[in-house]
Design a protein around this motif. Structure first.
Motif, PDB file in Angstrom:
ATOM      1  N   SER A   1      -6.486  -4.394  -5.750  1.00 37.70           N
ATOM      2  CA  SER A   1      -7.776  -4.095  -5.828  1.00 37.70           C
ATOM      3  C   SER A   1      -8.495  -3.334  -4.969  1.00 37.70           C
ATOM      4  CB  SER A   1      -8.814  -5.084  -6.351  1.00 37.70           C
ATOM      5  OG  SER A   1      -8.269  -5.684  -7.688  1.00 37.70           O
ATOM      6  N   SER A   2      -7.807  -3.652  -3.517  1.00 39.78           N
ATOM      7  CA  SER A   2      -8.262  -3.000  -2.264  1.00 39.78           C
ATOM      8  C   SER A   2      -7.718  -1.774  -1.863  1.00 39.78           C
ATOM      9  CB  SER A   2      -8.232  -3.998  -1.158  1.00 39.78           C
ATOM     10  OG  SER A   2      -7.028  -4.143  -0.829  1.00 39.78           O
TER      11      SER A   2
ATOM     12  N   HIS B   1      -7.590  -7.644 -11.975  1.00 38.10           N
ATOM     13  CA  HIS B   1      -8.110  -8.186 -10.798  1.00 38.10           C
ATOM     14  C   HIS B   1      -7.808  -9.306 -10.690  1.00 38.10           C
ATOM     15  CE1 HIS B   1     -11.046  -8.020  -7.470  1.00 38.10           C
ATOM     16  NE2 HIS B   1     -11.769  -9.052  -8.171  1.00 38.10           N
TER      17      HIS B   1
ATOM     18  N   ASN C   1     -14.524 -12.656  -6.479  1.00 33.36           N
ATOM     19  CA  ASN C   1     -14.301 -12.108  -5.003  1.00 33.36           C
ATOM     20  C   ASN C   1     -13.885 -10.484  -5.204  1.00 33.36           C
ATOM     21  OD1 ASN C   1     -15.121 -14.387  -3.881  1.00 33.36           O
ATOM     22  ND2 ASN C   1     -13.265 -15.401  -4.315  1.00 33.36           N
ATOM     23  N   GLY C   2     -14.142  -9.771  -4.299  1.00 31.81           N
ATOM     24  CA  GLY C   2     -13.664  -8.592  -4.119  1.00 31.81           C
ATOM     25  C   GLY C   2     -14.383  -7.689  -5.017  1.00 31.81           C
ATOM     26  N   THR C   3     -13.665  -6.509  -5.270  1.00 35.00           N
ATOM     27  CA  THR C   3     -14.381  -5.455  -6.251  1.00 35.00           C
ATOM     28  C   THR C   3     -13.444  -5.171  -7.387  1.00 35.00           C
ATOM     29  OG1 THR C   3     -14.233  -3.868  -4.655  1.00 35.00           O
ATOM     30  CG2 THR C   3     -16.272  -4.788  -4.639  1.00 35.00           C
TER      31      THR C   3
ATOM     32  N   LEU D   1      -5.040  -8.227  -4.086  1.00 31.89           N
ATOM     33  CA  LEU D   1      -5.264  -7.143  -2.856  1.00 31.89           C
ATOM     34  C   LEU D   1      -4.860  -5.796  -3.463  1.00 31.89           C
ATOM     35  CD1 LEU D   1      -3.162  -9.004  -0.168  1.00 31.89           C
ATOM     36  CD2 LEU D   1      -5.292  -8.545  -0.119  1.00 31.89           C
TER      37      LEU D   1
ATOM     38  N   THR E   1       0.986  -1.211   0.053  1.00 26.38           N
ATOM     39  CA  THR E   1      -0.158  -0.074  -0.089  1.00 26.38           C
ATOM     40  C   THR E   1       0.810   1.397  -0.004  1.00 26.38           C
ATOM     41  OG1 THR E   1      -1.992  -1.197   1.184  1.00 26.38           O
ATOM     42  CG2 THR E   1      -1.742   1.122   1.268  1.00 26.38           C
TER      43      THR E   1
ATOM     44  N   SER F   1      -8.857  -1.192 -10.903  1.00 26.54           N
ATOM     45  CA  SER F   1      -8.805  -2.585 -10.826  1.00 26.54           C
ATOM     46  C   SER F   1      -9.480  -3.155 -12.130  1.00 26.54           C
ATOM     47  CB  SER F   1      -9.206  -3.392  -9.549  1.00 26.54           C
ATOM     48  OG  SER F   1      -9.180  -4.595  -9.719  1.00 26.54           O
TER      49      SER F   1
END
Length: 342
Positions: free
Chosen positions: A239-240, A228, A263-265, A237, A211, A246
């Motif tokens: 994507s978060s 993604h 999963n995830g966005t 990760l 990050t 993403s």
């Protein structure tokens, strides 16, 4: 064909080499009559492309008005991800990435591939978190991603074929460690315009470090694009992380590609099914969100060509305000013509 010298240029006799004999120094504005073909030679300022005249004299192409556009095979535009997204119309308007830099963080690139003749390539390697000048792609994935942004149009065509390309190698065919990829991201120069990462990060213990590395880029006004991930991987990760664009995949029929990780966005869909591109030894057609991400990266390189101040936040806003939808109406699909106001 005729080209114009744009910077002081030595005439090299008999060989496309910086060490070849020279007998003349050409000033900017000099007109040269050279063969249509380019020749591989010594690398200078990221380009190994040279021009040759009938007398056997060689000229480094980077100091002339020679353009990749001169070697584009029109049939390249028949590839569905170029045809359906009206990329030729953008190129015809002069939107080709000139003056921008795309950094692809992946497995490196085969810089000597004929599909990258005259592509301005530089790079670094980060295996075992040791920085080297070795960015040669022995895996193949990075060369496939690079073809989507940067191929010269002899057989396949990159969307931002005039952009500078930086290949940052973070894994190989024998080693794939997330820390090496993060090390590559941490060392991206802050003069690039767009970063494309088609690698799925899953180690939550490294999320803070990753990050910080990504935030450094976004805070420097660099647009970061990430794949993604596919159905056989956890959500990326990347994507978060706030500010990251993403990308999932859409097929030729406008349908949300079912292999995109559920999963995830993610932010947007882009062409990622049966995409024509380069590979280690030639050319290929491949499928995956890995190939949707560089598509989006190239589109934003075209936008940065028109506006160097264009920010990551604006990129997200443009996607949200300028898109179409997948056939089921549930997912946003990138709309290059709308984003570029064409």
């Amino acid at each position: 064909m005729k080209v114009t010298v744009t910077d002081f240029l030595n005439v090299r006799v008999g060989k496309a080499s910086l060490n070849a004999p020279t007998y003349q120094y050409l000033a900017p504005g000099t007109i040269l009559e050279v063969e249509d073909a380019t020749y591989n030679g010594d690398v200078f300022e990221g380009s190994n492309q040279w021009l040759k005249d009938k007398a056997g004299n060689y000229y480094w192409a980077g100091a002339t008005t020679y353009s990749v556009a001169g070697i584009i095979n029109p049939a390249c535009y028949d590839a569905w991800h170029l045809k359906d997204y009206k990329i030729k119309a953008l190129h015809d308007k002069g939107l080709n990435g000139q003056g921008t830099t795309i950094c692809i963080v992946d497995s490196g690139i085969v810089a000597t591939h004929p599909g990258f003749d005259y592509t301005k390539i530089s790079g670094k390697g980060f295996m075992d978190q040791v920085i080297t000048n070795d960015y040669k792609d022995d895996h193949g994935h990075g060369t496939e991603c690079a073809g989507i942004t940067s191929a010269n149009g002899k057989k396949v065509l990159g969307i931002a074929f005039e952009a500078n390309l930086r290949a940052f190698k973070g894994y190989s065919n024998i080693s794939s460690e997330e820390v090496d990829m993060i090390c590559a991201i941490e060392n991206i120069p802050l003069d690039v315009d767009v970063v494309s990462i088609s690698y799925v990060f899953v180690d939550v213990k490294l999320l803070d470090r990753m990050t910080r590395a990504i935030s450094r880029l976004i805070n420097a006004n660099i647009i970061v694009i990430a794949a993604h991930g596919n159905t056989d991987t956890p959500p990326n990760l990347l994507s978060s992380i706030p500010g990251v664009i993403s990308v999932g995949a859409v097929d030729e029929k406008g349908q949300y590609a079912p292999y995109t990780c559920k999963n995830g966005t993610f932010t947007v869909l882009a062409p990622g099914v049966n995409i024509q591109t380069t590979n280690k030894t030639g050319y290929t057609t491949d499928t995956g969100t890995s190939f949707a991400a560089p598509f989006v990266a190239a589109i934003f390189a075209l936008l940065r060509q028109t506006d160097k101040t264009f920010s990551p936040a604006q990129a997200l806003e443009y996607i949200n305000n300028n898109h179409t939808f997948s056939k089921d109406g549930s997912k946003k699909i990138i709309d290059p013509s709308a984003i570029l106001k064409f």
